[in-house]
Design a protein around this motif. Structure first.
Motif, PDB file in Angstrom:
ATOM      1  N   ILE A 173       1.703   8.532   0.300  1.00 29.23           N
ATOM      2  CA  ILE A 173       2.950   7.992   0.861  1.00 29.23           C
ATOM      3  C   ILE A 173       4.120   8.920   0.557  1.00 29.23           C
ATOM      4  N   HIS A 195       0.499   6.888  -3.722  1.00 30.55           N
ATOM      5  CA  HIS A 195      -0.545   6.822  -2.697  1.00 30.55           C
ATOM      6  C   HIS A 195      -1.165   5.431  -2.651  1.00 30.55           C
ATOM      7  N   TYR A 196      -1.791   5.118  -1.540  1.00 35.08           N
ATOM      8  CA  TYR A 196      -2.568   3.886  -1.448  1.00 35.08           C
ATOM      9  C   TYR A 196      -3.861   4.084  -2.229  1.00 35.08           C
ATOM     10  N   LEU A 220      -0.694   3.697   8.620  1.00 38.50           N
ATOM     11  CA  LEU A 220      -1.901   4.384   8.151  1.00 38.50           C
ATOM     12  C   LEU A 220      -2.730   4.861   9.333  1.00 38.50           C
ATOM     13  N   HIS A 231       7.101   1.372   1.840  1.00 37.20           N
ATOM     14  CA  HIS A 231       6.075   0.372   2.173  1.00 37.20           C
ATOM     15  C   HIS A 231       6.694  -0.980   2.478  1.00 37.20           C
ATOM     16  N   THR A 251      -7.744   3.736  -3.020  1.00 35.96           N
ATOM     17  CA  THR A 251      -9.067   3.551  -2.445  1.00 35.96           C
ATOM     18  C   THR A 251     -10.073   3.651  -3.590  1.00 35.96           C
ATOM     19  N   VAL A 301       1.751  -6.901  -1.916  1.00 36.20           N
ATOM     20  CA  VAL A 301       1.360  -5.569  -2.372  1.00 36.20           C
ATOM     21  C   VAL A 301       1.221  -5.543  -3.886  1.00 36.20           C
ATOM     22  N   THR A 342      -0.975   9.124   6.208  1.00 39.21           N
ATOM     23  CA  THR A 342       0.102   8.206   6.565  1.00 39.21           C
ATOM     24  C   THR A 342       1.081   8.866   7.517  1.00 39.21           C
ATOM     25  N   ILE A 357      -0.795   0.136  -4.157  1.00 39.69           N
ATOM     26  CA  ILE A 357      -0.092   1.419  -4.243  1.00 39.69           C
ATOM     27  C   ILE A 357      -0.132   1.905  -5.684  1.00 39.69           C
ATOM     28  N   GLY A 375      -4.656  -0.860   2.117  1.00 37.24           N
ATOM     29  CA  GLY A 375      -3.240  -0.660   2.430  1.00 37.24           C
ATOM     30  C   GLY A 375      -2.313  -1.600   1.681  1.00 37.24           C
ATOM     31  N   GLN A 376      -2.837  -2.310   0.690  1.00 32.25           N
ATOM     32  CA  GLN A 376      -2.016  -3.264  -0.065  1.00 32.25           C
ATOM     33  C   GLN A 376      -1.921  -2.926  -1.557  1.00 32.25           C
ATOM     34  N   CYS A 406     -10.683  -2.770  -4.087  1.00 29.79           N
ATOM     35  CA  CYS A 406     -10.030  -1.800  -3.196  1.00 29.79           C
ATOM     36  C   CYS A 406     -10.295  -2.155  -1.732  1.00 29.79           C
TER      37      CYS A 406
END
Ligand SMILES: Nc1nc2c(c(=O)[nH]1)N[C@@H](CN(C=O)c1ccc(C(=O)N[C@@H](CCC(=O)O)C(=O)O)cc1)CN2
Length: 286
Positions: free
Chosen positions: A235, A223-224, A277, A270, A226, A168, A282, A191, A188-189, A183
């Motif tokens: 999260i 948050h994750y 997800l 996490h 994007t 992560v 989440t 944060i 999901g990796q 991204c």
């Protein structure tokens, strides 16, 4: 003395009958000891989410065989699933720019043993924190992000992450907007800690925006990441009351404490595989 090593099963699948029974039967048939179990059915999405912690020594097989045996059930219920090992710390690569409060906080929690992860490296677009990071015997990589060479910089970061076998990436006040490519490469990796109570005040200067708007609550959001700025699955969040006597500098000062707490909490969720997800949201089994 019981060895506290656990296998952590997390899954989601189309909702239906018999999911909990099927999973628990596999564990029970092998005299497995379930330490913690949570599940949630999203009735609107008709999707089922589940997390179980099973005492590793209670099962007569190792994690690879557990995965092989579980694959049959997973196929039957069309599951997205993973089984992880609590004895295998996640490898967290931290990215930082010029604001160091979240970096200091994570390093302190790691050094004290509170945050059980491996930190193979810290990456920054500045040299500011090299001495701090190297004092912790952690490699420091300076990757500048010139405006006209952003993609090359992000390729270097992705190559470093892969070479370091990162699990992560944590953007601990990393103030560069990541490209769609990086991204999409690590869904999901990645944060991020955003210094506002999202969806309010997206961007680089949320405290200034909050002051100008005259809000009575400020906050922080983990948050994750994007491609869409500050729009990824949330999260964790927290808030703090403020009032008319607080200047922007006060908000920045108060906000640092919220940012540290929310990032540490979100990262813990996490790395303990407590976050599932679904679309842009989440499920967090706290
Ligand atoms: N693709 C994404 N990248 C990043 C996200 C994200 O959600 N998606 N979050 C940010 C963090 N962040 C707010 O939390 C943030 C960081 C930077 C900026 C910004 O406008 N940066 C400017 C440069 C600013 C500077 O050099 O100081 C820019 O990149 O042009 C907005 C929000 C991390 N990346």
């Amino acid at each position: 003395m019981t060895d506290n090593r656990r296998f952590i099963l997390s899954l989601s699948c189309p909702d239906g009958v018999g999911i909990v029974a099927a999973v628990s039967k596999l564990v029970a048939d092998n005299r497995g000891w379930i330490i913690e179990a949570q599940h949630h059915a999203d009735q609107e999405a008709r999707r089922f989410f589940m997390r179980q912690e099973i005492l590793a020594e209670s099962l007569p097989f190792e994690i690879d065989e557990f995965r092989q045996r579980f694959a049959t059930i997973a196929e039957q219920f069309q599951m997205d699933w993973a089984i992880s090992d609590s004895a295998q710390p996640k490898r967290v690569v931290i990215l930082v720019s010029k604001s160091g409060h979240c970096l200091y906080d994570l390093l302190s929690r790691w050094k004290s043993g509170e945050l059980v992860v491996d930190i193979p490296a810290v990456i920054s677009n500045h040299e500011d924190f090299r001495s701090l990071v190297e004092w912790h015997d952690i490699p420091y990589y300076h990757v500048p992000v010139p405006r006209e060479q952003k993609d090359l910089a992000y390729e270097k970061i992705a190559h470093l992450f892969d070479t370091l076998q990162g699990d992560v990436m944590v953007l601990a006040r990393y103030m560069q907007i990541l490209s769609r490519q990086i991204c999409d490469r690590y869904p999901g990796q990645i944060i991020n800690i955003h210094h506002s109570f999202l969806p309010s005040f997206v961007g680089a200067k949320p405290y200034h925006q909050a002051y100008q708007r005259g809000v009575k609550l400020i906050g922080a959001t983990c948050h994750y990441v994007t491609e869409a700025l500050d729009a990824g699955p949330i999260i964790d969040q927290d808030v703090l009351r403020i009032d008319h006597t607080d200047a922007t500098a006060d908000l920045v000062r108060y906000g640092k404490d919220i940012e540290k707490t929310v990032l540490a909490r979100g990262l813990r969720y996490h790395v303990e595989d407590r976050v599932l997800l679904h679309r842009n949201k989440t499920i967090v089994f706290r």
